[in-house]
Scaffold this motif. Structure first.
Motif, short mmCIF file in Angstrom:
data_model
loop_
_atom_site.label_atom_id
_atom_site.label_comp_id
_atom_site.label_asym_id
_atom_site.label_seq_id
_atom_site.Cartn_x
_atom_site.Cartn_y
_atom_site.Cartn_z
N ARG A 73 67.85 30.37 -17.02
CA ARG A 73 67.65 28.93 -17.10
C ARG A 73 68.83 28.18 -16.47
NH1 ARG A 73 64.26 25.32 -19.64
NH2 ARG A 73 62.82 27.05 -19.27
N ILE A 74 70.04 28.70 -16.66
CA ILE A 74 71.23 28.09 -16.04
C ILE A 74 71.09 28.11 -14.52
CG2 ILE A 74 73.72 28.36 -15.65
CD1 ILE A 74 73.89 29.49 -18.51
N LYS A 75 70.68 29.25 -13.97
CA LYS A 75 70.53 29.38 -12.51
C LYS A 75 69.44 28.46 -11.99
CE LYS A 75 72.16 34.16 -12.21
NZ LYS A 75 71.79 35.58 -11.94
N GLU A 76 68.33 28.35 -12.75
CA GLU A 76 67.23 27.48 -12.33
C GLU A 76 67.69 26.02 -12.27
OE1 GLU A 76 63.49 30.08 -14.16
OE2 GLU A 76 64.27 28.33 -15.23
N LYS A 77 68.43 25.61 -13.28
CA LYS A 77 68.92 24.23 -13.28
C LYS A 77 69.91 24.00 -12.15
CE LYS A 77 68.11 22.20 -17.74
NZ LYS A 77 68.68 21.28 -18.74
N LYS A 78 70.73 25.00 -11.91
CA LYS A 78 71.73 24.87 -10.85
C LYS A 78 71.05 24.76 -9.49
CE LYS A 78 76.06 26.93 -9.29
NZ LYS A 78 77.01 28.05 -9.46
N ALA A 79 69.95 25.50 -9.33
CA ALA A 79 69.24 25.48 -8.06
C ALA A 79 68.48 24.17 -7.85
CB ALA A 79 68.27 26.65 -7.99
N SER A 80 68.05 23.53 -8.93
CA SER A 80 67.22 22.33 -8.80
C SER A 80 68.01 21.03 -8.87
CB SER A 80 66.15 22.33 -9.89
OG SER A 80 66.75 22.29 -11.16
#
Length: 528
Positions: A73-80
């Protein structure tokens, strides 16, 4: 025999780590420390619940899978977005990290490589906890392939790991820890507690646990919806065996059919053929007297006495001929099942709860609960509804927030706490006239609503309490201040004015129009 659904070990582990239907404060704190919020927590929890229900994640993999989903979830937020990971990400407890490493490394060293990222994983895993790759969906993977050597991981047969070995941290897979002497020092203080976790349970302890499980009469055969319908059906049969039960209610409210319920009740031996005397209760007094007269028996007495007289003087076969209608009676096991699940009745009769809380969510409140007294049921529901407020507010679910006050008022009313009823009725009134559009921070009194039913109950309650104006004002102000809205357009004093107008007998429609006239919205076309 009971049909209460008990959580399996993996579900219990998930509840321990994240909380139940409301995620725990400790889990929210962990999420906040890495830049996530409660909504992320619920998504992560739901994903892991689904993994567990499919059987993909067992008890010993719950924590690792949870940690992966947090990192994902951290990576997804960082990507978006421009989301930045908090510095506290690096402040994860080293003891927790080492415990996770020991858990993975002290398995049977039955490791393979993930075909997606080439990281080391256990052969039995269905997910790669480094990249999230679903191994169960990959065709052609040889799960019996040669295991990765223990020495590839710097691990010996009896030693958890070797100093100097680089091992990926399972809490945050993107971070590596060098297991040097400093880390080994960290391990020492927790060696005893780790041994307790990793050491196989004694047979006597395991038997004791299984005996407790057995004594709880656990059954997970049915969904909560079916169980609720099942309990209601048995209770209806028990109270009125002659009543013709319709399928519509069970179908529309609990998504099941009477045919399925009856079949199950017979299999469980919860119902059986009832005595013809039960069928006799549907006969009229006139018909009963006629039958008694035909058999030269006295015809005086109440209806129950007439039926009893027939039972005392006629054979079972004669009674069957006179009352051929087939009826069912609830067995002792069935009565026990009803008693074990009597919290179902409160849900079914309490409209504010039934209309807004899903069956599954309500059922989870009573997991592993043995005390089903009315007092304890009320306490559990009050705790649930009060904790639920924060979740509704965080999601700006203002309609749900208002409805929650109505549900709380009902529970407090049933528990006999009139002042708590008043507090929630005040909040419902203030929230109604101020109105907040869902998922916004905008108070729109032009859309306000004063419900007739709860307003009538509020006025009646005020009459019965006979508060002084000072006490009334103090309690009203407390309710106003306790509301968790960003900002209310109608002030505290003005809201009180509208309440007193309602109490004095002003028509609700007139009062509503007065508020809308003072706080108009150009997009509304009210004709006053």
């Amino acid at each position: 025999m009971g049909l209460l659904r008990r959580k399996n070990p993996a579900e219990k582990k998930l509840k321990e780590l994240t909380g139940g239907f409301l995620i725990s404060d400790s889990f929210i704190e962990i999420l906040n420390n890495v830049g996530l919020d409660s909504s992320d927590g619920y998504d992560i929890q739901r994903q892991l619940k689904a993994d567990i229900k499919r059987g993909d994640v067992k008890e010993d993999g719950v924590e690792t899978r949870l940690n992966f989903l947090i990192e994902k979830r951290i990576k997804e937020k960082k990507a978006s977005s421009d989301f930045k990971q908090e510095d506290s990400l690096n402040e994860v407890s080293s003891n927790d990290n080492v415990k996770e490493l020991k858990f993975l490394l002290n398995q049977e060293h039955n490791l393979i490589k993930c075909p997606n990222c080439d990281k080391k994983i256990l052969k039995r895993d269905k997910f790669c906890y480094s990249c999230g790759f679903e191994l169960s969906k990959e065709k052609g993977i040889d799960f019996n392939a040669e295991s990765i050597s223990e020495t590839d991981f710097g691990v010996g047969p009896s030693i958890g790991y070797a100093p100097g070995a680089k091992v990926e941290n399972t809490f945050y897979p993107s971070m590596e820890y060098e297991l040097d002497a400093q880390v080994e020092d960290t391990i020492s203080p927790m060696s005893e507690s780790s041994a307790e976790v990793l050491e196989p349970k004694k047979v006597s302890d395991e038997l004791s646990e299984l005996e407790k499980l057995y004594s709880k009469k656990v059954s997970t055969r049915f969904s909560p919806k079916f169980k609720f319908a099942y309990v209601l059906y048995l209770d209806e049969i028990n109270k009125n065996p002659n009543k013709s039960i319709k399928n519509d209610y069970y179908k529309s409210n609990y998504d099941t059919s009477l045919t399925k319920i009856k079949k199950q009740a017979k299999e469980d031996e919860f119902i059986g053929k009832g005595s013809p005397l039960i069928a006799a209760k549907s006969a009229t007094v006139k018909d009963l007297k006629k039958l008694l007269k035909e058999h030269d028996l006295m015809v005086s007495g109440t209806k129950d006495e007439l039926i009893e007289r027939l039972g005392e003087n006629l054979t079972e076969e004669e009674l069957k001929d006179l009352f051929p209608k087939k009826v069912f009676s609830v067995s002792e096991k069935g009565l026990e099942f009803i008693e074990e699940n009597k919290y179902v009745f409160y849900y079914d009769k309490t409209t504010p709860i039934r209309s807004y809380v899903e069956v599954e969510e309500y059922d989870s409140i009573f997991d592993d609960v043995n005390d089903l007294s009315d007092e304890h049921i009320h306490k559990l529901l009050i705790d649930f509804l009060e904790k639920r407020e924060d979740e509704l507010v965080s999601k700006k679910n203002w309609a749900g927030y208002r409805y929650n006050f109505m549900a709380l008022a009902r529970v407090y009313k049933d528990s006999g706490n009139e002042f708590k009823v008043l507090d929630n009725d005040f909040k419902l009134f203030i929230a109604g006239i101020n109105n907040f559009n869902d998922y916004t921070n905008h108070s729109e009194p032009a859309y306000g609503y004063i419900g007739k039913t709860y307003s009538k109950e509020l006025v009646e309650l005020l009459h019965s309490l006979s508060l002084s104006i000072d006490d009334l004002k103090a309690k009203f102000n407390d309710a106003y201040d306790d509301l968790k809205y960003p900002e209310l357009k109608i002030s505290k004093d003005e809201s009180l004015v509208y309440l007193l107008k309602l109490f004095s007998g002003e028509d609700i429609q007139d009062l509503t129009e007065e508020i809308r006239s003072k706080y108009p919205d150009p997009n509304l076309n009210y004709s006053f």
